[in-house]
Design a protein around this motif. Structure first.
Motif, PDB file in Angstrom:
ATOM      1  N   LEU A  48       6.034  25.338   8.279  1.00 37.41           N
ATOM      2  CA  LEU A  48       5.279  25.902   7.222  1.00 37.41           C
ATOM      3  C   LEU A  48       4.425  26.652   7.440  1.00 37.41           C
ATOM      4  N   SER A  49       3.153  27.620   7.250  1.00 39.02           N
ATOM      5  CA  SER A  49       2.651  27.715   6.995  1.00 39.02           C
ATOM      6  C   SER A  49       1.087  27.248   6.877  1.00 39.02           C
ATOM      7  N   TYR A  50      -0.250  26.959   7.336  1.00 36.76           N
ATOM      8  CA  TYR A  50      -1.380  25.943   7.259  1.00 36.76           C
ATOM      9  C   TYR A  50      -1.277  25.589   5.824  1.00 36.76           C
ATOM     10  N   GLU A  51      -1.645  26.939   4.776  1.00 37.40           N
ATOM     11  CA  GLU A  51      -1.520  27.027   3.722  1.00 37.40           C
ATOM     12  C   GLU A  51      -0.108  26.310   2.922  1.00 37.40           C
ATOM     13  N   GLU A  52       0.902  26.284   3.820  1.00 33.51           N
ATOM     14  CA  GLU A  52       2.048  25.352   2.418  1.00 33.51           C
ATOM     15  C   GLU A  52       1.757  24.479   2.865  1.00 33.51           C
ATOM     16  N   GLN A  53       2.171  24.038   4.595  1.00 36.59           N
ATOM     17  CA  GLN A  53       1.722  22.429   5.097  1.00 36.59           C
ATOM     18  C   GLN A  53       0.445  21.660   4.307  1.00 36.59           C
ATOM     19  N   ARG A  54      -0.980  22.145   4.108  1.00 35.94           N
ATOM     20  CA  ARG A  54      -1.427  21.918   3.044  1.00 35.94           C
ATOM     21  C   ARG A  54      -1.440  21.426   1.492  1.00 35.94           C
ATOM     22  N   THR A  55      -0.584  22.149   0.709  1.00 30.88           N
ATOM     23  CA  THR A  55      -0.204  21.940  -0.342  1.00 30.88           C
ATOM     24  C   THR A  55       1.004  21.195  -0.412  1.00 30.88           C
ATOM     25  N   GLU A  56       1.905  20.740   0.711  1.00 30.16           N
ATOM     26  CA  GLU A  56       2.255  19.825   0.815  1.00 30.16           C
ATOM     27  C   GLU A  56       1.800  18.100   0.703  1.00 30.16           C
ATOM     28  N   THR A  92       0.259  -1.514   0.069  1.00 31.16           N
ATOM     29  CA  THR A  92      -0.010   0.135  -0.273  1.00 31.16           C
ATOM     30  C   THR A  92       0.701   1.120   0.158  1.00 31.16           C
ATOM     31  N   ILE A  93       0.924   2.703  -0.723  1.00 30.80           N
ATOM     32  CA  ILE A  93       1.530   3.404  -0.490  1.00 30.80           C
ATOM     33  C   ILE A  93       1.177   3.889  -0.113  1.00 30.80           C
ATOM     34  N   GLN A  94       1.445   4.753   0.776  1.00 26.16           N
ATOM     35  CA  GLN A  94       1.010   6.123   1.918  1.00 26.16           C
ATOM     36  C   GLN A  94       2.096   7.514   1.861  1.00 26.16           C
ATOM     37  N   ASN A  95       1.478   8.519   2.529  1.00 23.17           N
ATOM     38  CA  ASN A  95       1.990  10.061   2.006  1.00 23.17           C
ATOM     39  C   ASN A  95       2.881   9.935   2.791  1.00 23.17           C
ATOM     40  N   HIS A  96       4.067  10.949   2.213  1.00 24.74           N
ATOM     41  CA  HIS A  96       4.758  11.281   2.551  1.00 24.74           C
ATOM     42  C   HIS A  96       6.052  12.239   2.644  1.00 24.74           C
ATOM     43  N   THR A  97       4.553  13.602   2.038  1.00 25.90           N
ATOM     44  CA  THR A  97       4.132  15.088   1.438  1.00 25.90           C
ATOM     45  C   THR A  97       5.426  14.711   0.279  1.00 25.90           C
ATOM     46  N   LEU A  98       5.482  15.890  -0.346  1.00 23.97           N
ATOM     47  CA  LEU A  98       5.945  15.928  -2.021  1.00 23.97           C
ATOM     48  C   LEU A  98       7.475  16.239  -1.397  1.00 23.97           C
ATOM     49  N   ASN A  99       8.178  17.257  -0.734  1.00 24.61           N
ATOM     50  CA  ASN A  99       8.834  17.727  -1.010  1.00 24.61           C
ATOM     51  C   ASN A  99      10.256  17.522   0.706  1.00 24.61           C
ATOM     52  N   HIS A 100       9.630  16.864   1.560  1.00 24.06           N
ATOM     53  CA  HIS A 100       9.608  16.429   2.301  1.00 24.06           C
ATOM     54  C   HIS A 100      10.120  17.895   3.491  1.00 24.06           C
ATOM     55  N   PRO A 101       9.943  18.349   3.855  1.00 20.89           N
ATOM     56  CA  PRO A 101      10.144  19.753   4.770  1.00 20.89           C
ATOM     57  C   PRO A 101       9.844  19.225   6.265  1.00 20.89           C
ATOM     58  N   ASN A 138       7.935  14.871  13.157  1.00 18.25           N
ATOM     59  CA  ASN A 138       7.495  16.382  13.355  1.00 18.25           C
ATOM     60  C   ASN A 138       6.376  16.782  12.967  1.00 18.25           C
ATOM     61  N   TYR A 139       5.081  17.339  13.539  1.00 18.40           N
ATOM     62  CA  TYR A 139       4.117  18.293  13.115  1.00 18.40           C
ATOM     63  C   TYR A 139       3.463  18.660  14.109  1.00 18.40           C
ATOM     64  N   ASN A 140       2.446  19.675  14.170  1.00 15.51           N
ATOM     65  CA  ASN A 140       2.198  21.086  14.479  1.00 15.51           C
ATOM     66  C   ASN A 140       0.355  20.423  14.984  1.00 15.51           C
ATOM     67  N   HIS A 141      -0.452  21.619  15.258  1.00 12.00           N
ATOM     68  CA  HIS A 141      -1.749  21.684  15.031  1.00 12.00           C
ATOM     69  C   HIS A 141      -1.957  21.381  13.833  1.00 12.00           C
ATOM     70  N   ASP A 142      -1.406  22.707  12.796  1.00  8.37           N
ATOM     71  CA  ASP A 142      -2.100  22.559  11.425  1.00  8.37           C
ATOM     72  C   ASP A 142      -2.024  21.277  10.694  1.00  8.37           C
ATOM     73  N   THR A 143      -0.838  20.672  10.882  1.00 11.20           N
ATOM     74  CA  THR A 143      -0.490  19.803  10.346  1.00 11.20           C
ATOM     75  C   THR A 143      -1.229  18.574  10.413  1.00 11.20           C
ATOM     76  N   LEU A 144      -2.181  18.154  11.610  1.00  9.50           N
ATOM     77  CA  LEU A 144      -3.252  17.168  11.692  1.00  9.50           C
ATOM     78  C   LEU A 144      -4.850  17.965  10.894  1.00  9.50           C
ATOM     79  N   ARG A 145      -5.037  18.943  10.823  1.00  7.80           N
ATOM     80  CA  ARG A 145      -5.756  20.724   9.907  1.00  7.80           C
ATOM     81  C   ARG A 145      -6.087  19.724   8.575  1.00  7.80           C
ATOM     82  N   ALA A 146      -4.620  20.286   8.129  1.00  8.92           N
ATOM     83  CA  ALA A 146      -4.186  19.704   6.833  1.00  8.92           C
ATOM     84  C   ALA A 146      -4.405  18.505   6.627  1.00  8.92           C
ATOM     85  N   ALA A 147      -3.336  17.687   6.933  1.00  9.12           N
ATOM     86  CA  ALA A 147      -3.648  15.872   6.546  1.00  9.12           C
ATOM     87  C   ALA A 147      -5.150  15.149   6.535  1.00  9.12           C
ATOM     88  N   LYS A 148      -6.494  16.115   7.809  1.00 10.86           N
ATOM     89  CA  LYS A 148      -7.718  15.740   7.809  1.00 10.86           C
ATOM     90  C   LYS A 148      -8.189  16.125   6.381  1.00 10.86           C
TER      91      LYS A 148
END
Length: 319
Positions: A203-211, A189-198, A236-246
């Motif tokens: 990053l901002s919420y929008e930047e994280q959401r893009t990744e 199964t293929i899962q997600n580890h971001t576009l560019n590994h930042p 590493n993650y924060n509130h915005d990371t989990l919001r964006a992922a959801k």
């Protein structure tokens, strides 16, 4: 330890934290079945029969009806084939057979101390965890990034029928998407580890959401299914990371309890040991980064896992 880069020895993923290391360079015996945990009978209660797709899961069908095999007989045949493959690939012993996958997946919650302090009531952010709550002696093997594309790994894991999950970053897989399609075709199964590994908390919420979400789109388009699991780089993650992922369909955020290398293991827990349901991390790496190859890493990791009485199960059967 850092998911997707050569991790430092010691602790594991955390919310926030110091500056991460740089991301990886881009480069193109016979007998009856050995079973970890409870020995599964022909009609196991509380479990479902494994499917055909996942490597490592016996292709058993329920007893009854012409041309079908009991779970126990299918497992015996699978383990006999595994014993031959284990000898071929230089494993110290035959990997143990995992019990059937559960009919109902266990409930996943945040590991204590890994929750977001400012999560609002009703947000229902994806849980962050390092261990799946199970009683059977199974662990889960996961591989991050996609930098090394070793054809021997595909052959080895298929012949050994060891399941694993690939968390991929686009910037290191986009020179050979086909390698991971072949991997997927073999049941991975293929899962997600971001576009560019930042380092996402920087990053901002929008930047994280893009990744995160753009990688959801790319993987969905390329491999026919959007991921449901996401692993943040370096853990590493924060509130915005989990919001964006959801926001783009991620249901859970598995980190790890141990990390496998060709010559050693690194441990998150104080007892430096495996536990039922632990998630084991490793990376797509080769001799440029490691003292060995990916098959070397599998040989060492499986010796540790098997010697401790564990089988490798498929993460998506439980999460």
């Amino acid at each position: 330890m850092c998911a997707g880069a050569r991790p430092a020895r010691g602790g594991g993923g955390a919310r926030g934290g110091g500056a991460p290391p740089p991301p990886p360079p881009r480069r193109a015996r016979g007998g009856g079945p050995l079973t970890a945990g409870r020995r599964a009978p022909g009609r196991p209660g509380g479990h479902r029969q494994p499917g055909l797709a996942a490597p490592g899961a016996p292709d058993g069908q329920r007893e009854g009806g012409a041309g079908t095999l009991s779970y126990a007989e299918q497992t015996r045949r699978t383990q006999a084939a595994r014993a031959v493959a284990a000898k071929k690939w230089g494993l110290a012993s035959t990997p143990l057979a995992a019990p059937p996958a559960p009919a109902v997946k266990p409930g996943i919650t945040n590991r204590k101390g890994f929750e977001i302090a400012d999560e609002e009531e009703g947000e229902n952010l994806p849980p962050v965890f390092t261990t799946v709550p199970v009683k059977d002696r199974v662990v889960f093997l996961t591989m991050d990034d996609g930098s090394e594309k070793d054809p021997d790994l595909l052959r080895m894991m298929t012949e050994l029928k060891i399941p694993y999950t690939a968390f991929l970053s686009d910037y290191v897989i986009n020179d050979d998407y086909g390698y991971f399609k072949r991997m997927q075709d073999r049941g991975v199964t293929i899962q997600n580890h971001t576009l560019n590994h930042p380092y996402l908390p920087g990053l901002s919420y929008e930047e994280q959401r893009t990744e995160i979400c753009d990688q959801q789109d790319k993987l969905g388009k390329r491999y026919g299914k959007r991921p449901t699991l996401f692993r943040p780089p370096y853990g590493n993650y924060n509130h915005d990371t989990l919001r964006a992922a959801k926001s783009c369909g991620v249901r859970a955020v598995p980190l790890w309890s141990a990390e496998a290398y060709p010559d050693h293991m690194e441990w998150r827990e104080w007892d430096r040991d495996l536990h039922p349901g632990d998630i084991v991390l490793t990376h797509f790496r080769g001799r440029e980064d490691w003292k060995g190859t990916m098959p070397d890493m599998i040989r060492h990791a499986m010796k540790v896992i098997t010697d401790k009485g564990y089988a490798v199960a498929r993460l998506e059967d439980y999460v």
